[in-house]
Write an enzyme that holds these catalytic residues in place. Structure first.
Site, PDB file in Angstrom:
ATOM      1  N   CYS A 165     -16.942  24.891  21.757  1.00 46.01           N
ATOM      2  CA  CYS A 165     -16.352  24.131  22.855  1.00 46.01           C
ATOM      3  C   CYS A 165     -16.758  22.660  22.754  1.00 46.01           C
ATOM      4  O   CYS A 165     -16.283  21.965  21.864  1.00 46.01           O
ATOM      5  CB  CYS A 165     -16.707  24.777  24.195  1.00 46.01           C
ATOM      6  SG  CYS A 165     -15.641  24.239  25.560  1.00 46.01           S
ATOM      7  N   HIS A 204     -15.545  30.516  23.595  1.00 41.76           N
ATOM      8  CA  HIS A 204     -16.946  30.924  23.698  1.00 41.76           C
ATOM      9  C   HIS A 204     -17.130  32.326  23.130  1.00 41.76           C
ATOM     10  O   HIS A 204     -16.903  33.319  23.831  1.00 41.76           O
ATOM     11  CB  HIS A 204     -17.412  30.865  25.162  1.00 41.76           C
ATOM     12  CG  HIS A 204     -17.564  29.474  25.657  1.00 41.76           C
ATOM     13  ND1 HIS A 204     -18.740  28.774  25.513  1.00 41.76           N
ATOM     14  CD2 HIS A 204     -16.686  28.635  26.247  1.00 41.76           C
ATOM     15  CE1 HIS A 204     -18.588  27.550  26.015  1.00 41.76           C
ATOM     16  NE2 HIS A 204     -17.346  27.447  26.460  1.00 41.76           N
ATOM     17  N   GLU A 225     -19.795  33.854  22.587  1.00 42.36           N
ATOM     18  CA  GLU A 225     -21.007  34.478  23.112  1.00 42.36           C
ATOM     19  C   GLU A 225     -20.806  35.249  24.403  1.00 42.36           C
ATOM     20  O   GLU A 225     -21.700  35.973  24.833  1.00 42.36           O
ATOM     21  CB  GLU A 225     -22.092  33.401  23.321  1.00 42.36           C
ATOM     22  CG  GLU A 225     -21.840  32.440  24.465  1.00 42.36           C
ATOM     23  CD  GLU A 225     -20.927  31.258  24.155  1.00 42.36           C
ATOM     24  OE1 GLU A 225     -20.897  30.324  24.966  1.00 42.36           O
ATOM     25  OE2 GLU A 225     -20.240  31.277  23.116  1.00 42.36           O
TER      26      GLU A 225
END
Length: 185
Positions: A73, A161, A163
């Site tokens: 990002c 993202h 994660e």
């Protein structure tokens, strides 16, 4: 053991990046973006997300650390900005579940996710023009450059993202980055 350090740019998910790396068997740690790169011994660097490109600290200096770098990002936006690309406001805005189309099935970071994958991404800001030497490796209906790579310099970025639990195959993306770091040794 492979070591990948996360440079914290103030993102709300930075701790999850460290945990995701730990979960795939990588030695990891999180350092603030004011940490000088010469104080970090790593096989790879992740530039985390965060709220403001103007608060990047020393993140740009990590691009010269001679190890692979993954920007997530804001991290991707920092890479683009440092190498002469353009970053601007996205038309779509905040976080959303997005289908990303993979443009390059041979890309070492995102190629294995082809032909498409579902991700959790923010498009408040995004890369609007690629820097020289980079290829667009993924796109979506809401963002023209969802991922980019310069495999020659081992610099990679994703707008989404990997994660967070909402992203499908995020662990696979981190495993791909680990493989890049291990092949760079």
């Amino acid at each position: 053991m492979t070591t990948i350090v996360v440079v914290d740019n103030g993102g709300q998910f930075t701790h999850l990046e460290g945990r995701a790396l730990d979960d795939i068997g990588v030695e990891t740690g999180i350092v603030g973006n004011s940490t000088p790169p010469d104080e970090v011994d790593a096989d790879g660097i992740v530039l985390s997300g965060g709220p403001e490109i103007d608060e990047r600290g020393r993140s740009g200096e990590y691009l010269d650390a001679d190890v692979p770098v993954l920007g997530i990002c804001l991290g991707m936006q920092i890479i683009a900005d440092e190498y002469g690309g353009a970053v601007g406001a996205g038309e779509y805005g905040g976080y959303a579940d997005v289908t990303v189309d993979i443009d390059d099935e041979t890309d070492p970071l995102v190629g294995s996710l082809a032909p498409e994958t579902r991700v959790w991404a923010s498009h408040a800001d995004q890369v609007t023009a690629l820097p020289d030497g980079f290829d667009r490796t993924a796109t979506s209906d809401v963002c023209g450059i969802e991922a980019m790579s310069d495999a020659e310099r081992d610099l990679y970025g994703v707008q989404w993202h990997p994660e967070v639990a909402h992203t499908e195959r995020g662990e696979e993306l981190f495993a791909n980055f680990r493989a890049i770091c291990e092949s760079d040794d």
